[in-house]
Scaffold this motif. Structure first.
Motif, PDB file in Angstrom:
ATOM      1  N   TYR A 127       3.045 -46.293  -0.795  1.00  0.00           N
ATOM      2  CA  TYR A 127       3.064 -45.526  -2.039  1.00  0.00           C
ATOM      3  C   TYR A 127       4.490 -45.308  -2.538  1.00  0.00           C
ATOM      4  N   TYR A 128       5.417 -45.103  -1.619  1.00  0.00           N
ATOM      5  CA  TYR A 128       6.815 -44.798  -1.966  1.00  0.00           C
ATOM      6  C   TYR A 128       7.728 -45.731  -1.171  1.00  0.00           C
ATOM      7  N   TYR A 150      -5.830 -44.160   4.826  1.00  0.00           N
ATOM      8  CA  TYR A 150      -4.548 -43.544   4.487  1.00  0.00           C
ATOM      9  C   TYR A 150      -3.780 -43.278   5.779  1.00  0.00           C
ATOM     10  N   THR A 157      -0.048 -37.190   0.314  1.00  0.00           N
ATOM     11  CA  THR A 157       0.122 -38.418  -0.468  1.00  0.00           C
ATOM     12  C   THR A 157       0.220 -38.131  -1.955  1.00  0.00           C
ATOM     13  N   TYR A 158      -0.669 -37.314  -2.491  1.00  0.00           N
ATOM     14  CA  TYR A 158      -0.711 -37.118  -3.933  1.00  0.00           C
ATOM     15  C   TYR A 158       0.108 -35.939  -4.439  1.00  0.00           C
ATOM     16  N   ALA A 162       2.405 -39.576  -6.448  1.00  0.00           N
ATOM     17  CA  ALA A 162       2.315 -40.997  -6.134  1.00  0.00           C
ATOM     18  C   ALA A 162       2.345 -41.908  -7.355  1.00  0.00           C
ATOM     19  N   TYR A 163       1.903 -41.436  -8.507  1.00  0.00           N
ATOM     20  CA  TYR A 163       1.823 -42.307  -9.691  1.00  0.00           C
ATOM     21  C   TYR A 163       2.921 -42.014 -10.699  1.00  0.00           C
TER      22      TYR A 163
END
Length: 165
Positions: A127-128, A150, A157-158, A162-163
């Protein structure tokens, strides 16, 4: 006032209940709380409930109940004349399309899924990249049901965005 409810269980449909129980207990370590059992259409409480859910004519099915370490139930169904969908990943259509588990050893769990008859749908992704060790991968059980893995908790994570760029 609205408050967050606890997640109880998820229902999965398969073509071979005994194989599914073996896959999920061997692959994920989930334990059986009710072994495979046949349910028939009759005037019992469960028969009447199933009429309410499935409508008339369902006749019979097999069901087993498993549980995860965090007390989430996995309800597995094998219906009469069960068929594997040709395309179990019509993501553009509404409905549930995967379950997700957390394991810091994504590679090991994905390999175990494959070794036990499932498949890995994609490479493991970060994710990163270069920043945080949060990773994910999509796999399938032997019946085509999607399983996302995950490396870290959903919240970690969120909550880090993440986006977001």
């Amino acid at each position: 006032m609205t408050y967050p409810r606890a997640f109880s269980h998820v229902g999965i449909s398969v073509t071979d209940l005994e194989q599914a129980v073996e896959f999920y207990t061997q692959t994920f370590g989930w334990y059986v709380i009710m072994p495979p059992t046949e349910i028939v259409s009759d005037d019992s409480a469960i028969g009447i409930m199933c009429d309410d859910v499935f409508g008339e004519g369902w006749e019979r099915f097999k069901i087993a109940h498993l549980a995860t370490s965090d007390k989430v139930g996995i309800e597995i169904f094998e219906f009469r004349n069960a068929e594997k969908r040709e395309n179990n990943f019509e993501y553009w259509k509404s409905g549930f399309f995967h379950i997700s588990v957390q394991d810091p050893d994504i590679e090991g769990l994905a390999a175990k899924i494959v070794a036990n008859g499932g498949k890995q749908r994609m490479p493991i992704r970060e994710y990163y990249p270069g920043e945080k060790p949060y990773r994910m991968v999509y796999c399938e059980d032997p019946f085509g049901n999607l399983i996302e893995i995950y490396s870290h908790s959903y919240e970690l994570t969120y909550s880090a965005g993440a986006y977001q760029k």
